[in-house]
Design a protein around this motif. Structure first.
Motif, PDB file in Angstrom:
ATOM      1  N   SER A 155       2.302 -25.134   5.728  1.00 23.78           N
ATOM      2  CA  SER A 155       1.246 -23.962   5.133  1.00 23.78           C
ATOM      3  C   SER A 155       2.135 -23.081   4.512  1.00 23.78           C
ATOM      4  N   ILE A 156       1.490 -22.315   3.682  1.00 17.05           N
ATOM      5  CA  ILE A 156       1.900 -20.974   2.992  1.00 17.05           C
ATOM      6  C   ILE A 156       1.299 -19.836   3.623  1.00 17.05           C
ATOM      7  N   ARG A 157       2.440 -18.830   3.983  1.00 19.93           N
ATOM      8  CA  ARG A 157       2.116 -17.633   4.495  1.00 19.93           C
ATOM      9  C   ARG A 157       2.480 -16.483   3.720  1.00 19.93           C
ATOM     10  N   THR A 158       1.848 -15.439   3.719  1.00 24.33           N
ATOM     11  CA  THR A 158       2.381 -14.019   3.148  1.00 24.33           C
ATOM     12  C   THR A 158       2.810 -13.206   4.154  1.00 24.33           C
ATOM     13  N   ILE A 159       3.675 -12.470   3.720  1.00 18.24           N
ATOM     14  CA  ILE A 159       3.956 -11.105   4.749  1.00 18.24           C
ATOM     15  C   ILE A 159       3.844  -9.873   3.948  1.00 18.24           C
ATOM     16  N   ILE A 160       3.115  -8.969   4.679  1.00 24.62           N
ATOM     17  CA  ILE A 160       2.934  -7.546   4.046  1.00 24.62           C
ATOM     18  C   ILE A 160       3.872  -6.625   4.627  1.00 24.62           C
ATOM     19  N   GLU A 161       4.635  -5.670   3.783  1.00 24.89           N
ATOM     20  CA  GLU A 161       5.662  -4.797   4.090  1.00 24.89           C
ATOM     21  C   GLU A 161       5.564  -3.681   3.355  1.00 24.89           C
ATOM     22  N   ALA A 162       6.134  -2.677   3.950  1.00 31.33           N
ATOM     23  CA  ALA A 162       6.486  -1.441   3.336  1.00 31.33           C
ATOM     24  C   ALA A 162       5.057  -0.697   2.752  1.00 31.33           C
ATOM     25  N   VAL A 163       4.093  -0.706   3.582  1.00 38.83           N
ATOM     26  CA  VAL A 163       2.659  -0.136   3.288  1.00 38.83           C
ATOM     27  C   VAL A 163       3.014   1.147   3.400  1.00 38.83           C
ATOM     28  N   ARG A 164       2.759   2.130   2.325  1.00 36.62           N
ATOM     29  CA  ARG A 164       2.740   3.653   2.283  1.00 36.62           C
ATOM     30  C   ARG A 164       1.715   4.077   1.583  1.00 36.62           C
ATOM     31  N   ILE A 165       1.007   5.026   1.993  1.00 43.92           N
ATOM     32  CA  ILE A 165       0.007   5.976   1.255  1.00 43.92           C
ATOM     33  C   ILE A 165       0.472   7.378   1.354  1.00 43.92           C
ATOM     34  N   HIS A 166       0.341   7.774   0.270  1.00 42.58           N
ATOM     35  CA  HIS A 166       0.557   9.441  -0.226  1.00 42.58           C
ATOM     36  C   HIS A 166       0.077  10.106   0.551  1.00 42.58           C
ATOM     37  N   ALA A 167       0.553  11.115   1.368  1.00 46.83           N
ATOM     38  CA  ALA A 167       0.067  12.065   2.127  1.00 46.83           C
ATOM     39  C   ALA A 167      -1.203  12.548   2.082  1.00 46.83           C
ATOM     40  N   ASP A 168      -1.270  12.739   0.496  1.00 45.40           N
ATOM     41  CA  ASP A 168      -2.733  13.521   0.078  1.00 45.40           C
ATOM     42  C   ASP A 168      -3.940  12.501   0.219  1.00 45.40           C
ATOM     43  N   GLU A 169      -3.788  11.247   0.345  1.00 44.63           N
ATOM     44  CA  GLU A 169      -4.530  10.110   0.367  1.00 44.63           C
ATOM     45  C   GLU A 169      -4.646   9.389   2.027  1.00 44.63           C
ATOM     46  N   ARG A 170      -3.913   9.931   2.607  1.00 41.67           N
ATOM     47  CA  ARG A 170      -4.286   9.343   4.286  1.00 41.67           C
ATOM     48  C   ARG A 170      -5.719   9.496   4.656  1.00 41.67           C
ATOM     49  N   GLY A 171      -6.039   8.520   5.150  1.00 42.42           N
ATOM     50  CA  GLY A 171      -7.363   8.862   5.616  1.00 42.42           C
ATOM     51  C   GLY A 171      -8.653   8.830   4.754  1.00 42.42           C
ATOM     52  N   SER A 172      -8.227   8.151   3.367  1.00 48.22           N
ATOM     53  CA  SER A 172      -9.498   8.289   2.357  1.00 48.22           C
ATOM     54  C   SER A 172      -9.937   6.594   2.271  1.00 48.22           C
ATOM     55  N   GLY A 173      -9.251   5.994   2.992  1.00 49.12           N
ATOM     56  CA  GLY A 173      -9.775   4.625   2.947  1.00 49.12           C
ATOM     57  C   GLY A 173      -8.611   3.708   2.036  1.00 49.12           C
ATOM     58  N   LEU A 174      -7.967   4.336   1.428  1.00 43.35           N
ATOM     59  CA  LEU A 174      -6.868   3.621   0.463  1.00 43.35           C
ATOM     60  C   LEU A 174      -6.095   2.540   1.231  1.00 43.35           C
ATOM     61  N   GLY A 175      -5.734   2.742   2.328  1.00 46.29           N
ATOM     62  CA  GLY A 175      -4.827   1.821   3.085  1.00 46.29           C
ATOM     63  C   GLY A 175      -5.806   0.580   3.378  1.00 46.29           C
ATOM     64  N   THR A 176      -6.977   0.747   3.740  1.00 44.21           N
ATOM     65  CA  THR A 176      -7.900  -0.445   3.871  1.00 44.21           C
ATOM     66  C   THR A 176      -7.867  -1.206   2.588  1.00 44.21           C
ATOM     67  N   GLN A 177      -8.041  -0.732   1.151  1.00 42.01           N
ATOM     68  CA  GLN A 177      -8.411  -1.127   0.154  1.00 42.01           C
ATOM     69  C   GLN A 177      -6.876  -1.991  -0.227  1.00 42.01           C
ATOM     70  N   LEU A 178      -5.832  -1.412   0.035  1.00 36.73           N
ATOM     71  CA  LEU A 178      -4.478  -2.014  -0.219  1.00 36.73           C
ATOM     72  C   LEU A 178      -4.378  -3.387   0.597  1.00 36.73           C
ATOM     73  N   ILE A 179      -4.855  -3.076   1.927  1.00 35.26           N
ATOM     74  CA  ILE A 179      -4.379  -4.376   2.603  1.00 35.26           C
ATOM     75  C   ILE A 179      -5.634  -5.490   2.273  1.00 35.26           C
ATOM     76  N   GLU A 180      -6.722  -5.087   2.035  1.00 37.09           N
ATOM     77  CA  GLU A 180      -7.806  -5.920   1.649  1.00 37.09           C
ATOM     78  C   GLU A 180      -7.597  -6.570   0.135  1.00 37.09           C
ATOM     79  N   TRP A 181      -6.677  -6.019  -0.552  1.00 43.55           N
ATOM     80  CA  TRP A 181      -6.145  -6.650  -1.789  1.00 43.55           C
ATOM     81  C   TRP A 181      -4.980  -7.559  -1.330  1.00 43.55           C
ATOM     82  N   ALA A 182      -4.353  -7.227  -0.446  1.00 38.82           N
ATOM     83  CA  ALA A 182      -3.045  -8.057  -0.115  1.00 38.82           C
ATOM     84  C   ALA A 182      -3.926  -9.510   0.670  1.00 38.82           C
TER      85      ALA A 182
END
Length: 150
Positions: free
Chosen positions: A80-107
């Motif tokens: 199988s092929i796997r992917t590894i998600i690393e170095a996830v960072r959200i700008h302080a002004d955007e934390r809690g906005s749902g951006l982290g969820t969008q980035l992980i869903e993209w990944a």
């Protein structure tokens, strides 16, 4: 959040990416935003490797998030092929906005597009908020992680 664009990072994104890497308790002790030389060298390696996908989230022309997705072909799990998600960072002004969820869903979606059967990530043991975040997105604690500086 329709104004969000997730795109491949360029060298011009490095100041914003490194600033986000440095903007927490752990990053403040190991990152050096004032000297981008080692980051430029690392970026060239990442950018030249087809198994590496360093992306930024951009809103209104401003870099507000980043992550690195690594494709790992393997023999285990029937090749199988796997992917590894690393170095996830959200700008302080955007934390809690749902951006982290969008980035992980993209990944996760991009991992499927790349033919991966499994997405994995690690998170420092002290990042308890991040652990709850990943579990909320369906990730399951499954391994102990080990590091050896060399």
């Amino acid at each position: 959040m329709t104004d969000l664009m997730i795109r491949r990072a360029t060298e011009e994104d490095l100041p914003a990416i490194v600033a986000m890497l440095a903007d927490d308790t752990l990053g403040a002790t190991r990152e050096s935003p004032d000297d981008l030389t080692p980051y430029r060298t690392a970026f060239a390696r990442i950018d030249g490797d087809p198994h590496q996908h360093l992306v930024v989230a951009e809103r209104a022309g401003r870099t507000v998030g980043t992550l690195q997705l690594t494709l790992v072909p393997g023999l285990s799990r029937k090749g199988s092929i796997r992917t590894i998600i690393e170095a996830v960072r959200i700008h302080a002004d955007e934390r809690g906005s749902g951006l982290g969820t969008q980035l992980i869903e993209w990944a996760i979606d991009h991992s499927r597009d790349l033919g991966a059967d499994l997405v994995q990530l690690t998170s420092d043991a002290t990042r308890t908020d991040a652990h709850r975040f990943y579990e909320r997105l369906g990730f399951v604690r499954s391994h102990y992680g080990f590091k050896l500086p060399i």
